[in-house]
Write a protein that holds these residues in place. Sequence first.
Motif, PDB file in Angstrom:
ATOM      1  N   VAL A  51      -1.492   4.562   3.375  1.00 11.90           N
ATOM      2  CA  VAL A  51      -2.731   5.315   2.703  1.00 11.90           C
ATOM      3  C   VAL A  51      -3.780   5.296   3.509  1.00 11.90           C
ATOM      4  O   VAL A  51      -4.323   4.274   3.957  1.00 11.90           O
ATOM      5  CB  VAL A  51      -2.705   4.905   1.149  1.00 11.90           C
ATOM      6  CG1 VAL A  51      -3.901   5.686   0.610  1.00 11.90           C
ATOM      7  CG2 VAL A  51      -1.470   5.188   0.558  1.00 11.90           C
ATOM      8  N   GLU A  53      -6.621   7.666   2.763  1.00 11.29           N
ATOM      9  CA  GLU A  53      -7.812   7.887   1.894  1.00 11.29           C
ATOM     10  C   GLU A  53      -7.271   7.945   0.470  1.00 11.29           C
ATOM     11  O   GLU A  53      -6.188   8.679   0.300  1.00 11.29           O
ATOM     12  CB  GLU A  53      -8.493   9.162   2.235  1.00 11.29           C
ATOM     13  CG  GLU A  53      -9.740   9.675   1.357  1.00 11.29           C
ATOM     14  CD  GLU A  53     -10.013  11.229   1.950  1.00 11.29           C
ATOM     15  OE1 GLU A  53     -10.850  11.529   1.076  1.00 11.29           O
ATOM     16  OE2 GLU A  53      -9.723  11.327   2.824  1.00 11.29           O
ATOM     17  N   GLN A  54      -7.733   7.416  -0.587  1.00 10.48           N
ATOM     18  CA  GLN A  54      -7.291   7.208  -1.795  1.00 10.48           C
ATOM     19  C   GLN A  54      -7.642   8.379  -2.678  1.00 10.48           C
ATOM     20  O   GLN A  54      -8.830   8.898  -2.286  1.00 10.48           O
ATOM     21  CB  GLN A  54      -7.793   5.874  -2.484  1.00 10.48           C
ATOM     22  CG  GLN A  54      -7.080   4.523  -1.843  1.00 10.48           C
ATOM     23  CD  GLN A  54      -5.875   4.386  -2.261  1.00 10.48           C
ATOM     24  OE1 GLN A  54      -5.393   4.922  -3.303  1.00 10.48           O
ATOM     25  NE2 GLN A  54      -5.098   3.348  -1.774  1.00 10.48           N
ATOM     26  N   GLN A  56      -9.870  10.133  -5.521  1.00 16.21           N
ATOM     27  CA  GLN A  56     -11.006   9.701  -5.993  1.00 16.21           C
ATOM     28  C   GLN A  56     -11.212  10.214  -7.526  1.00 16.21           C
ATOM     29  O   GLN A  56     -11.088  11.345  -7.758  1.00 16.21           O
ATOM     30  CB  GLN A  56     -12.307  10.127  -5.369  1.00 16.21           C
ATOM     31  CG  GLN A  56     -12.268   9.942  -3.663  1.00 16.21           C
ATOM     32  CD  GLN A  56     -12.399   8.439  -3.859  1.00 16.21           C
ATOM     33  OE1 GLN A  56     -13.536   7.817  -4.193  1.00 16.21           O
ATOM     34  NE2 GLN A  56     -11.521   7.612  -2.872  1.00 16.21           N
ATOM     35  N   ILE A  70      -4.706  12.858  -1.724  1.00 16.57           N
ATOM     36  CA  ILE A  70      -4.537  11.710  -1.032  1.00 16.57           C
ATOM     37  C   ILE A  70      -4.076  12.011   0.422  1.00 16.57           C
ATOM     38  O   ILE A  70      -3.264  12.781   0.640  1.00 16.57           O
ATOM     39  CB  ILE A  70      -3.361  10.665  -1.961  1.00 16.57           C
ATOM     40  CG1 ILE A  70      -3.086   9.285  -1.143  1.00 16.57           C
ATOM     41  CG2 ILE A  70      -2.033  11.548  -1.963  1.00 16.57           C
ATOM     42  CD1 ILE A  70      -2.389   8.398  -2.173  1.00 16.57           C
ATOM     43  N   ALA A  72      -2.069  10.187   3.291  1.00 15.52           N
ATOM     44  CA  ALA A  72      -1.066   9.338   3.607  1.00 15.52           C
ATOM     45  C   ALA A  72       0.075   9.566   4.795  1.00 15.52           C
ATOM     46  O   ALA A  72      -0.047  10.883   5.315  1.00 15.52           O
ATOM     47  CB  ALA A  72      -0.171   8.953   2.382  1.00 15.52           C
ATOM     48  N   ASP A 111      -2.494   8.782 -10.638  1.00  8.96           N
ATOM     49  CA  ASP A 111      -1.962   8.008  -9.312  1.00  8.96           C
ATOM     50  C   ASP A 111      -0.808   8.751  -8.645  1.00  8.96           C
ATOM     51  O   ASP A 111      -0.567   9.840  -9.576  1.00  8.96           O
ATOM     52  CB  ASP A 111      -1.866   6.550  -9.546  1.00  8.96           C
ATOM     53  CG  ASP A 111      -0.688   6.308 -10.552  1.00  8.96           C
ATOM     54  OD1 ASP A 111       0.112   7.188 -10.864  1.00  8.96           O
ATOM     55  OD2 ASP A 111      -0.464   5.162 -11.109  1.00  8.96           O
ATOM     56  N   ARG A 121       4.902   3.088  -2.210  1.00 11.15           N
ATOM     57  CA  ARG A 121       3.381   2.626  -2.042  1.00 11.15           C
ATOM     58  C   ARG A 121       2.671   3.328  -3.281  1.00 11.15           C
ATOM     59  O   ARG A 121       3.121   4.638  -3.593  1.00 11.15           O
ATOM     60  CB  ARG A 121       2.892   3.076  -0.992  1.00 11.15           C
ATOM     61  CG  ARG A 121       1.338   2.726  -0.782  1.00 11.15           C
ATOM     62  CD  ARG A 121       1.086   1.333  -0.678  1.00 11.15           C
ATOM     63  NE  ARG A 121      -0.250   0.995  -0.664  1.00 11.15           N
ATOM     64  CZ  ARG A 121      -1.252   1.082   0.343  1.00 11.15           C
ATOM     65  NH1 ARG A 121      -0.666   1.274   1.644  1.00 11.15           N
ATOM     66  NH2 ARG A 121      -2.500   0.766   0.381  1.00 11.15           N
ATOM     67  N   SER A 123      -0.573   4.633  -5.170  1.00 13.08           N
ATOM     68  CA  SER A 123      -2.135   4.904  -4.730  1.00 13.08           C
ATOM     69  C   SER A 123      -2.969   4.093  -5.883  1.00 13.08           C
ATOM     70  O   SER A 123      -2.388   3.697  -7.017  1.00 13.08           O
ATOM     71  CB  SER A 123      -2.503   6.243  -4.849  1.00 13.08           C
ATOM     72  OG  SER A 123      -2.417   6.538  -6.123  1.00 13.08           O
ATOM     73  N   GLU A 124      -4.235   3.996  -5.519  1.00 10.05           N
ATOM     74  CA  GLU A 124      -5.018   3.381  -6.635  1.00 10.05           C
ATOM     75  C   GLU A 124      -5.207   4.680  -7.625  1.00 10.05           C
ATOM     76  O   GLU A 124      -4.835   5.542  -7.429  1.00 10.05           O
ATOM     77  CB  GLU A 124      -6.592   3.281  -5.946  1.00 10.05           C
ATOM     78  CG  GLU A 124      -6.379   2.042  -4.777  1.00 10.05           C
ATOM     79  CD  GLU A 124      -7.635   1.872  -4.214  1.00 10.05           C
ATOM     80  OE1 GLU A 124      -8.788   2.593  -4.548  1.00 10.05           O
ATOM     81  OE2 GLU A 124      -8.046   0.890  -3.408  1.00 10.05           O
ATOM     82  N   ALA A 126      -7.121   7.102 -10.170  1.00  7.45           N
ATOM     83  CA  ALA A 126      -8.472   8.281 -10.035  1.00  7.45           C
ATOM     84  C   ALA A 126      -8.391   8.336 -11.581  1.00  7.45           C
ATOM     85  O   ALA A 126      -7.585   8.972 -12.210  1.00  7.45           O
ATOM     86  CB  ALA A 126      -7.994   9.004  -9.335  1.00  7.45           C
TER      87      ALA A 126
END
Length: 206
Positions: A51, A53-54, A56, A70, A72, A111, A121, A123-124, A126
Amino acid sequence: GDPIPGATNAVLSLPQVAEKDIAYYIASARNSAGTTYSQPALLSLVLPPTVYEQPQGRSVHEGAAVSLYISADGGAALSYQWRKNALPIPGETNASLFISAATRADAGAYDVVMDNPAGRRVSEVADLRVVDPLTLHMIQTTPRTATLQFNSIPGATYSIVYIDEWSGGPELSPWTYLADFGATGTNSTRSVSTVNPARFFQVRPD
């Protein structure tokens, strides 16, 4: 290419493949009659999703368009699955998620799960928050000035536009940009000129 020390069997084994091993490999076989060479074989390396850029989180007004994105990498076989509150969203299998007009029901924790042959994977998270629709009021303070009042999202930026001649409705009329406005609270005001008494104003979230 360079000979690989100790690689003198019919099978080449690399116990821990790393990026430095990515290359074309050629096998040679030799006897008293001569030497022959195989066709080159490319060893490529598939890494678990990375990743850059996560997605937001943000707050938006009800009715506003929303995009979550995202950035990735994971090769051609990388797949995406967006989730809301840990549950898969049917059909949302791209790098971006678009909501054309957000409602209260769209608020939640988003996410994206990414898979490729080398691994998975997640993601964080949002957080998407949906607040009241944007409402604008105008108060005439002098014959030539007025104050715009509207509910706002702290930290958000709004564009103020106007039109002096209404024709065909707001979507067909040519609006003129006036200024950007950075909101610091949940209620904002902005003084504007009303030289033309028929001037209309709009506030748009960026």
